[in-house]
Design an enzyme around this catalytic site. Sequence first.
Site, PDB file in Angstrom:
ATOM      1  N   LYS A 179      40.796 -38.595  29.224  1.00  0.00           N
ATOM      2  CA  LYS A 179      40.298 -37.441  28.476  1.00  0.00           C
ATOM      3  C   LYS A 179      41.294 -37.032  27.394  1.00  0.00           C
ATOM      4  O   LYS A 179      42.456 -37.434  27.389  1.00  0.00           O
ATOM      5  CB  LYS A 179      40.033 -36.271  29.427  1.00  0.00           C
ATOM      6  CG  LYS A 179      38.995 -36.584  30.494  1.00  0.00           C
ATOM      7  CD  LYS A 179      37.641 -36.938  29.919  1.00  0.00           C
ATOM      8  CE  LYS A 179      36.916 -35.732  29.356  1.00  0.00           C
ATOM      9  NZ  LYS A 179      35.550 -36.066  28.911  1.00  0.00           N
ATOM     10  N   HIS A 210      36.157 -36.893  21.848  1.00  0.00           N
ATOM     11  CA  HIS A 210      35.028 -35.998  21.553  1.00  0.00           C
ATOM     12  C   HIS A 210      35.204 -35.315  20.193  1.00  0.00           C
ATOM     13  O   HIS A 210      35.128 -34.091  20.073  1.00  0.00           O
ATOM     14  CB  HIS A 210      34.862 -34.951  22.664  1.00  0.00           C
ATOM     15  CG  HIS A 210      34.699 -35.550  24.029  1.00  0.00           C
ATOM     16  ND1 HIS A 210      33.599 -36.298  24.387  1.00  0.00           N
ATOM     17  CD2 HIS A 210      35.503 -35.527  25.117  1.00  0.00           C
ATOM     18  CE1 HIS A 210      33.734 -36.708  25.637  1.00  0.00           C
ATOM     19  NE2 HIS A 210      34.873 -36.269  26.095  1.00  0.00           N
TER      20      HIS A 210
END
EC number: 1.5.1.7
Length: 367
Positions: A77, A95
Site C-alpha cells: 500500500k 491510488h
Amino acid sequence: MAPQVIHLRAETKPLERRCPLSPEGAKALLDAGFVVRVEESADRIYKTDEFKAAGAEIVPAGSWVKAPTTDIILGLKEMDADGTPLPHTYIHFQHAFKKQHGWATELSRFAKAGGLLYDLEFLTDERGVRVAAFGVAAGFAGTALALLSWAHQILRPGVPQGPVPIFDSATALTDHVRAQVEAATAENNNEPPRLIVIGALGRCGKGAITAAEAIGVSDILKWDLAETKKGGPFPEIAQSDVFINCVYLGAHKVPPFTTFESLSAPGRRLRVICDVSCDPNSDNNPIPVYSSYSSFQNPTIPASGPLDGPELRIIAIDHLPTMIAREASDEYAGLLLPSLLTLDRRDTEGVWQRAEKIYRDRVAELP
C-alpha cells in the site's frame, strides 16, 4: 555489475497484513541472483523468521528511507502522506494514476526527488491484462463483511458495528459469519438475505459468490455486462438486502448503478452496500451515495444524504483482502513473482516499460 537489491518494506497502513512477496518468492529471487532485504514487521502475515530461513537479509523497519537510491523498494500500500521526498524506484499501490483525491501532491513527491513509481495496479501484460490482482480475495472478504453487517443490523438494530475481528484463515472467517447470518435469519422471520453481485463474472465477483455460498447464502443475483448494459439506476439493487459492487472503475463514466432517488422508492430492502472497487473520490464512482472511506476500526459509514426506509450502511475499505491475509498474499505473490524476476531487465521488459510510461504520462500532467 552489482546485483539488483529488492528491499521489502514494512507496511504502515493500519491492519494491513498482506505482502506482495512470499518467503518462497524471496528464495526464488535470491536463486536468480537478486539481493533481497526484508524489513522486520510484527504485522506482516509472513513471519520474519520465514524470510530469514529463505536466505533474505533482515533489516529494521523503516530502513528503506536510508537505502541507496539504486535499491528497488517493494511494498503493497501507499506510504504515509507526510510530504517526504521519494527518490528511489518503488513498487506498490499508490491510488493516484486515476487522479484520485490528492494525486498531484503525492506524485510530486516522486517526481521532484527523481524517483520512479511502478504502480502494482498498472502492471499489465501485452494484452493489457493485469499480471497480478487481489480480485478474488477482495470479493470474498467484502461479501463476508457485508453479510456480517447485515446480520448485525438484524440482531442489534441501532447499535454501531464494532471493529472487524482478525481471522487466521478464510475458513475461520466464513464459519464466524455463517453463525451470525443463521442467527439473524431466524430473527428475520426465517427470511435469508438476498444478494446482488454486479461484476459477477470477474475475479472479484467470483470471489464474492464463493464467499456467499460458503456462508450458506443461495439467493444471489449474479449480474455482469449483459444485465447492466441498459444503464442504471437498477431497482433490483434496492430490492436486495446486500449489494456487492465488483466492477473495476474504468476511465469513462457510466450511468450510476444506484442513486438517492432510486434508494428512496417505497419498499426498499437494501441494508448494506459493499463497494469492493472503492473509489469514492472519483467522478466516475457508479455508487454516488457516499463520499468517504470506512475502515476496519469503523467498517461501515452512512449514506452521504438522507434516505427513507431501513438503515443503510456502506462498506468502503480499500484493503479488504487483508481479512484473509495469508490466502490473499499467497495468491498475489505467486502471480507477481514472474514479473519481479525480470526487474534486472526492467529497461527493456514490457511489463515494466508499460508501467513506467503510465507514471511518466501522469507526471507530465502534474499542475
